[in-house]
Every structure is written in structure tokens, then in C-alpha cells.
Write a protein that holds these residues in place. Structure first.
Motif, short mmCIF file in Angstrom:
data_model
loop_
_atom_site.label_atom_id
_atom_site.label_comp_id
_atom_site.label_asym_id
_atom_site.label_seq_id
_atom_site.Cartn_x
_atom_site.Cartn_y
_atom_site.Cartn_z
N ALA A 108 24.98 34.73 4.38
CA ALA A 108 25.15 35.20 5.64
C ALA A 108 23.86 34.55 6.50
N ARG A 150 28.46 43.93 2.14
CA ARG A 150 29.89 43.53 2.42
C ARG A 150 30.09 42.02 2.21
N LEU A 185 28.59 39.29 1.27
CA LEU A 185 27.69 38.36 1.93
C LEU A 185 26.41 38.29 1.44
N ALA A 188 22.21 43.99 9.82
CA ALA A 188 23.45 43.06 9.66
C ALA A 188 23.90 42.86 11.00
N TYR A 204 30.25 42.33 13.41
CA TYR A 204 31.41 41.59 13.11
C TYR A 204 31.48 40.52 11.67
N ASP A 205 30.54 41.14 10.88
CA ASP A 205 30.21 40.60 9.65
C ASP A 205 29.60 38.88 10.04
N ASN A 243 39.55 42.50 10.63
CA ASN A 243 38.63 42.89 9.61
C ASN A 243 39.36 42.87 8.20
#
Length: 144
Positions: free
Chosen positions: A32, A59, A61, A82, A85-86, A144
Motif C-alpha cells: 500500500a 484489507r 494490503l 488507511a 477507497y483502499d 469495491n
């Protein structure tokens, strides 16, 4: 294969909806923020690259940290630190697609970390941050 210039054109000016299957820059290697410590974005200074000695997963990552303390801060509340939106581009999500980011094109808004594809895309996103966040929040569940 879509190159960087084509993606920028799509992100910055296209009205077409596109889902880029390659995903963010960490899609093949789930590192990430390309290794930047997510906690460091909240320090008020420039973000700092983490090191492989201090990692945590969230998630799907892997996040790196500059210290055990930052890792513990993150694991105690990953939702706070975090990226939204990832880690996909906040502007891209507002437009209905996922695209990778430059981890140095970022902004913390109301305690949340948002990253963008590039600094030029970030300038576009910055013109109406609340509006783009609202659109991204609408779009994110279907992406997602």
C-alpha cells in the motif's frame, strides 16, 4: 495496454466511464502507498517511507511503517489511518473507476487520507473536494 498519458487524459478530461482492471500501482504487489507510512501523512510534515521491519496488513494490503510505534498506532485504528477507497485515486473513484496513485499527491480532509493519481489530477480534485468526495462515496460501493 493503457499508458500513463492516456490514463491522465481519461482521469482529467474524459466523460466516459472506465474501469481500469490493472487497479492501483500496488495491484500486483499489495504494498500500500508504495511503501509510505500511512501514519506519517497525519504528522503535518511530508509523508515518510516505511521500512520492511515494521509492517501490518489491512484489507489485503501490506502497509510499512517507520517505527513499531507507528505500526501500533495504525493497528489500533486502521480505519483512521488507511487511505480512503483502499488507496485508489479519490478523483477517479468520484468519476466511477479505479486508478492508481502517486502517494505524494495527497490531502488529509476532516481526518481522512485521500490520494490522487498525480499532482495535476489533485489540483482538479481540489477545486471541489466536498463534491468529489460525495460522488466518490456514492460510487465506491459498486467499485469495491
Amino acid at each position: 495496454m493503457i499508458n500513463r498519458r492516456q490514463i491522465l487524459g481519461l482521469v482529467a478530461g474524459s466523460a466516459a466511464t472506465l474501469v481500469i482492471s490493472a487497479g492501483p500501482s500496488f495491484a500486483k504487489d499489495p504494498l500500500a502507498l508504495t511503501g509510505y507510512d500511512p501514519v506519517s501523512y497525519f504528522s503535518g510534515r511530508a509523508p515518510v517511507k516505511g521500512i520492511s521491519d515494521f509492517t501490518a496488513n489491512h484489507r489485503g494490503l501490506t502497509y510499512r511503517f517507520v517505527s513499531a510505534q507507528n505500526r501500533e498506532t495504525f493497528t489500533a485504528n486502521p480505519k483512521k489511518y488507511a487511505p480512503q477507497y483502499d488507496g485508489y485515486c479519490a478523483y477517479g473513484v468520484s468519476r466511477g473507476y479505479k486508478v492508481g496513485v502517486d502517494p505524494l499527491a495527497y490531502k488529509v480532509v476532516e481526518g481522512k487520507l485521500y490520494v490522487n493519481y498525480s499532482r495535476s489530477v489533485q489540483r482538479t480534485w481540489s477545486r471541489d473536494i466536498p463534491g468529489y468526495i460525495a460522488k466518490a462515496e456514492e460510487n465506491w460501493p459498486s467499485l469495491n
